[in-house]
Design a protein around this motif. Structure first.
Motif, PDB file in Angstrom:
ATOM      1  N   VAL A  24       0.830  -1.212   0.000  1.00  0.00           N
ATOM      2  CA  VAL A  24       0.000   0.000   0.000  1.00  0.00           C
ATOM      3  C   VAL A  24       0.863   1.261   0.000  1.00  0.00           C
ATOM      4  O   VAL A  24       0.608   2.208  -0.749  1.00  0.00           O
ATOM      5  CB  VAL A  24      -0.950  -0.012   1.212  1.00  0.00           C
ATOM      6  N   LEU A  25       1.904   1.267   0.820  1.00  0.00           N
ATOM      7  CA  LEU A  25       2.759   2.456   0.913  1.00  0.00           C
ATOM      8  C   LEU A  25       3.541   2.696  -0.378  1.00  0.00           C
ATOM      9  O   LEU A  25       3.743   3.848  -0.779  1.00  0.00           O
ATOM     10  CB  LEU A  25       3.730   2.307   2.081  1.00  0.00           C
ATOM     11  N   LEU A  26       3.953   1.613  -1.038  1.00  0.00           N
ATOM     12  CA  LEU A  26       4.753   1.753  -2.254  1.00  0.00           C
ATOM     13  C   LEU A  26       3.910   2.022  -3.491  1.00  0.00           C
ATOM     14  O   LEU A  26       4.464   2.351  -4.544  1.00  0.00           O
ATOM     15  CB  LEU A  26       5.599   0.491  -2.467  1.00  0.00           C
ATOM     16  N   THR A  27       2.605   1.858  -3.385  1.00  0.00           N
ATOM     17  CA  THR A  27       1.726   2.133  -4.537  1.00  0.00           C
ATOM     18  C   THR A  27       0.744   3.260  -4.230  1.00  0.00           C
ATOM     19  O   THR A  27      -0.349   3.298  -4.797  1.00  0.00           O
ATOM     20  CB  THR A  27       0.934   0.864  -4.933  1.00  0.00           C
ATOM     21  N   ARG A  28       1.120   4.158  -3.336  1.00  0.00           N
ATOM     22  CA  ARG A  28       0.203   5.219  -2.926  1.00  0.00           C
ATOM     23  C   ARG A  28      -0.401   6.012  -4.081  1.00  0.00           C
ATOM     24  O   ARG A  28      -1.584   6.324  -4.056  1.00  0.00           O
ATOM     25  CB  ARG A  28       0.912   6.168  -1.950  1.00  0.00           C
TER      26      ARG A  28
END
Length: 236
Positions: free
Chosen positions: A56-60
């Protein structure tokens, strides 16, 4: 996210994901080995802390699209039938297992709690980027190896560590080839991919430990067939 964007952006996010997922998986999945605790809570911890959170954090910038893919049915919709049936039916036929005992309720609960979110990370994030950068077959193999690496402590549960690792790699490659093919055929529906993973797991309960080797062989064989079909179509 387009293929060209994935190609430009794939290397660094994959390295960051691996740098988070490996230590989280190794630490959490090793705790029950030494503390005599049930492993299931630590599997969930690995899933959500080591896989889903970095995804989730890397595809914000595009996480909304990834979440939509996760719950969206495939197109065409009938692909859900082979996604659900291929591994259990072929395994059941080869082993003579009673397919009427197949646990569809277990599949549904596993899909909703674990496999949807697991494949959001592995298929939707890792495998798509690895495939865009290295190609379908190498990307599938790389994803299978990363999956095995994160779950490596599970190989120490029971006896035969080398055998357990080999089984994880072989079945993992077959599963990743099959999932990669359905990702193409289902136009990016992660729901179908999670269903494949859930039925793979549930087939282990269908056949029992004595015939589990058949499940692994079937998964690997189906993966090779899928790879042949995908690469043949790409060649055309």
């Amino acid at each position: 996210m387009t293929t060209s964007v994935l190609k430009r952006a794939s290397a660094e996010p994959l390295l960051v994901f691996t740098a988070v997922a490996l230590p989280v998986g190794w630490v959490l999945l090793s705790i029950p080995l030494f503390a005599d605790l049930p492993v299931e809570p630590f599997i969930l911890g690995t899933l959500f802390l080591g896989l889903v959170l970095p995804t989730v954090l890397l595809t914000r910038p595009s996480v909304k699209r990834l979440l939509v893919d996760t719950v969206r049915p495939p197109r065409p919709l009938w692909l859900l039938i082979p996604a659900a049936a291929l591994i259990p039916v072929v395994t059941g036929v080869l082993t003579g297992a009673d397919l009427t005992t197949f646990g569809f309720t277990n599949v549904l609960s596993s899909l909703l709690i674990i496999n949807l979110w697991e494949e959001m990370a592995w298929a939707g994030f890792v495998q798509r980027r690895a495939t865009a950068r290295f190609g379908y077959v190498p990307g599938s193999v790389l994803t299978a190896l990363l999956f095995t690496a994160v779950h490596l402590p599970l190989a120490f549960y029971g006896s035969g560590v080398a055998h357990n690792v080999a089984v994880m790699i072989v079945s993992g490659i077959g599963l990743r080839l099959l999932i990669g093919a359905f990702d193409v055929w289902g136009r990016g529906s992660i729901l179908a991919l999670g269903l494949i993973h859930a039925t793979f797991n549930a087939t282990g309960d269908l056949v029992g430990p004595a015939d589990d080797r058949v499940r692994y062989a079937v998964t690997f064989g189906l993966g090779l067939i899928a790879a042949f079909l995908v690469t043949r179509r790409a060649g055309r």
